[in-house]
Write an enzyme that holds these catalytic residues in place. Structure first.
Site, PDB file in Angstrom:
ATOM      1  N   HIS A   1       1.029  -1.127   0.024  1.00  0.00           N
ATOM      2  CA  HIS A   1       0.023  -0.181   0.271  1.00  0.00           C
ATOM      3  C   HIS A   1       0.800   1.021  -0.189  1.00  0.00           C
ATOM      4  O   HIS A   1       0.387   2.161  -0.512  1.00  0.00           O
ATOM      5  CB  HIS A   1      -0.747   0.135   1.399  1.00  0.00           C
ATOM      6  CG  HIS A   1      -2.101  -0.878   1.437  1.00  0.00           C
ATOM      7  ND1 HIS A   1      -2.977  -0.414   0.417  1.00  0.00           N
ATOM      8  CD2 HIS A   1      -2.532  -1.828   2.138  1.00  0.00           C
ATOM      9  CE1 HIS A   1      -4.065  -1.334   0.432  1.00  0.00           C
ATOM     10  NE2 HIS A   1      -3.608  -2.202   1.475  1.00  0.00           N
TER      11      HIS A   1
ATOM     12  N   HIS B   1      -4.325  -7.450  14.465  1.00  0.00           N
ATOM     13  CA  HIS B   1      -3.459  -6.551  13.261  1.00  0.00           C
ATOM     14  C   HIS B   1      -3.837  -4.922  13.587  1.00  0.00           C
ATOM     15  O   HIS B   1      -4.820  -4.676  13.398  1.00  0.00           O
ATOM     16  CB  HIS B   1      -4.268  -7.127  11.903  1.00  0.00           C
ATOM     17  CG  HIS B   1      -3.467  -6.321  10.842  1.00  0.00           C
ATOM     18  ND1 HIS B   1      -2.656  -6.907   9.983  1.00  0.00           N
ATOM     19  CD2 HIS B   1      -3.967  -5.236  10.304  1.00  0.00           C
ATOM     20  CE1 HIS B   1      -2.289  -6.007   8.936  1.00  0.00           C
ATOM     21  NE2 HIS B   1      -2.962  -4.953   9.280  1.00  0.00           N
TER      22      HIS B   1
ATOM     23  N   HIS C   1      -2.850  -0.988  13.532  1.00  0.00           N
ATOM     24  CA  HIS C   1      -2.317   0.108  12.761  1.00  0.00           C
ATOM     25  C   HIS C   1      -2.043   1.312  13.782  1.00  0.00           C
ATOM     26  O   HIS C   1      -2.537   1.390  14.815  1.00  0.00           O
ATOM     27  CB  HIS C   1      -3.052   0.782  11.665  1.00  0.00           C
ATOM     28  CG  HIS C   1      -2.966  -0.129  10.714  1.00  0.00           C
ATOM     29  ND1 HIS C   1      -1.839   0.073   9.413  1.00  0.00           N
ATOM     30  CD2 HIS C   1      -3.737  -1.325   9.993  1.00  0.00           C
ATOM     31  CE1 HIS C   1      -2.309  -1.035   8.499  1.00  0.00           C
ATOM     32  NE2 HIS C   1      -3.153  -1.735   9.020  1.00  0.00           N
TER      33      HIS C   1
END
Lengths: 337, 337
Positions: free
Chosen positions: A16, A194, A196
């Site tokens: 990304h 997960h 961020h």
């Protein structure tokens, strides 16, 4: 000592950060380094996973075939993993290709309220004897109760573990505890997180997830990933070691791998800029960034106001049309004030 | 809603990151931006504080006089703060100068076990009617019991609050809770925490400190500071707002200030590199970095081994001679293996 299963999507979520332009050479170099460090799972592919290369979300430099074959050649200690979103990835064309190339771990992902769409992909991958996980993205958007319902569907379809993603970087530790505890107490399979780093809490939220019973964590070299980046893998390993968890990863070699990643595959190391903080606070997916910027400029509206308005509307990927609607509402409101 | 007092050492701890080369113009620009955001305290000076400019720890581009006068002119909403380490800063020459220029907040700092040396400076600053805090640096190195003893001395000398620093970026949240709880339950004055991000936990440790009763936090724009940087101020404000704490800082304007800082005063935004992780894990002050690198190269020894050996010896700033000793020990050990 509790064993923690680490999955490393540096070569998938990190894609990304470079608009899916990772090259076969870069994949080979990082796989070799991660393999030396004995990272359990190395995830490779387009940022949006298998079959996602497209005008809509970005054309990848390399085909899935090249990415996966290259990774396969360079991984022996580490398993090869893929991220699969039904809708992007078809079973016949994409999943079969990945299985033919010899992928080990298949993670089938959906928006947190749409587990239904993962049934066929999960079942197929299990039939083929693969290690299969269910992934619920943007998991901050639904209640713990709903999240458990969706996760249970995936368990029923055959998933051998459930990973919830903080796709918008919106979680505070107390919400991580709430969601992960609900999942671990309701499911019979392992649970993962997960993270961020939009709010600077990727490492802290990952630890919090373990304290609430999770046993799977994702992390990437130098945090390489979308927006403000992921949990920084080499930091995560250091902290988990210090806390007495067992990752089976060689600490010096994962430090080496992170340096190789910085030199060979990254244009910039992720840092937390204002836009990431605001999108994290608002709970909005970073994929909206380009359009928010463009419309903010075009209509002279503060992009931070746009993010908070989008957050209130609980928009998700695919609803980009709402951005212009929100901009119009802000302009109307400004006019009346 | 609990009020949290934020002190912003972007222009002091950040000076470490540019070898103390912040210019008067840069100080003016950031002070103006922080002042607009109503940051309660803006700390300015050489990285090692007042009077520290020297060959030993680095010659600053601007004198204390210029730095403080420039900041003074540009701060009206925000108080002007200084970091004062007795040994670097004399009372007659340095402290009196700062008081004459009109500094508001004086933080007198020592190594965590050496509060004794702060008595005269704290007393003098109080006599002059200033707001005075005691600061214990490298606070991870002593037990909670010892830390409380040292903090109590500072309280007795007249400090109106105690800040403990995680100078090496070594704390995990459980140790923050232990130390801060011990202090808040033993002292009659407010307690604060100054985080570093070596283990990716600066924001998390800051929140943890508040949960344990602290009411003062330090943070810098984009985390600008020594090594892996500090708690990132604009992220801290976002997270504290979300948690329901009151900082009195304007959120959009502190985002603006962080962007101005990035553009105007920083060469690089701090990121967590391998060396910071290792020095954080080892609990060694980042100021040793240059000499560790040089000796590692000269004797072909892994610098990570040097850090861990230094950590075991509990070295502190000023004990740079021990580095070569440690290198010799590693070489001897390697030879025998």
């Amino acid at each position: 000592m509790i064993d923690i299963l680490i999955s490393d999507p540096t070569l998938r979520d990190g894609n990304h950060a470079v608009s899916h332009q990772l090259s076969a050479k870069q994949v080979a170099i990082y796989c070799e380094a991660a393999n030396k460090a004995k990272v359990p799972i190395v995830e490779v592919g387009h940022g949006n996973g298998l079959g996602a290369s497209s005008l809509q979300v970005g054309i990848a430099l390399e085909s899935d075939k090249v990415l996966l074959e290259t990774a396969r050649k360079n991984l022996s200690n580490s398993k090869l993993g893929i991220h699969v979103i039904p809708g992007f990835a078809t079973i016949k064309r994409d999943l079969q290709l990945a299985i033919d190339i010899g992928v080990d771990v298949i993670r089938v992902a959906s928006h947190c309220s749409e587990a239904d769409i993962t049934q066929r992909h999960i079942s197929y991958a299990r039939e083929k004897g693969k290690e299969v996980y269910g992934v619920l993205m943007m998991s901050h958007m639904v209640s713990a109760t709903l999240l458990v319902e969706e996760a249970k569907k995936m368990e029923l379809y055959g998933a051998e573990g459930i990973i919830i993603m903080d796709s918008a970087g919106a979680y505070l530790p107390n919400s991580v505890t709430e969601k992960i505890s609900a999942l671990t107490s309701s499911l019979n399979i392992p649970v993962g997180f997960h993270a961020h780093n939009n709010l600077g809490l990727a490492i802290a939220n990952s630890i919090t997830a373990l304290e609430a019973g999770a046993t799977i964590l994702d992390g990437t070299a130098r945090g390489f990933g979308a927006g403000a980046g992921n949990a920084q893998l080499e930091v995560l390993v250091a902290v988990l070691n210090k806390l007495g968890y067992n990752t089976n990863i060689d600490f010096y070699k994962i430090l080496d791998a992170s340096e190789i990643a910085e030199l060979e595959i990254m244009q910039n190391i992720p840092v937390i800029k204002s836009e990431s903080i605001v999108s994290g606070l608002a709970g909005v997916f970073s994929g909206f960034s380009k359009q928010v910027k463009r419309l903010a400029k075009e209509f002279n509206v503060d992009q931070r106001d746009i993010y908070f308005a989008l957050g209130e509307k609980k928009v998700v990927a695919g609803q980009e049309d709402i951005i212009i609607e929100v901009v119009m509402e802000i302009l109307k409101k400004d006019k009346h004030e």
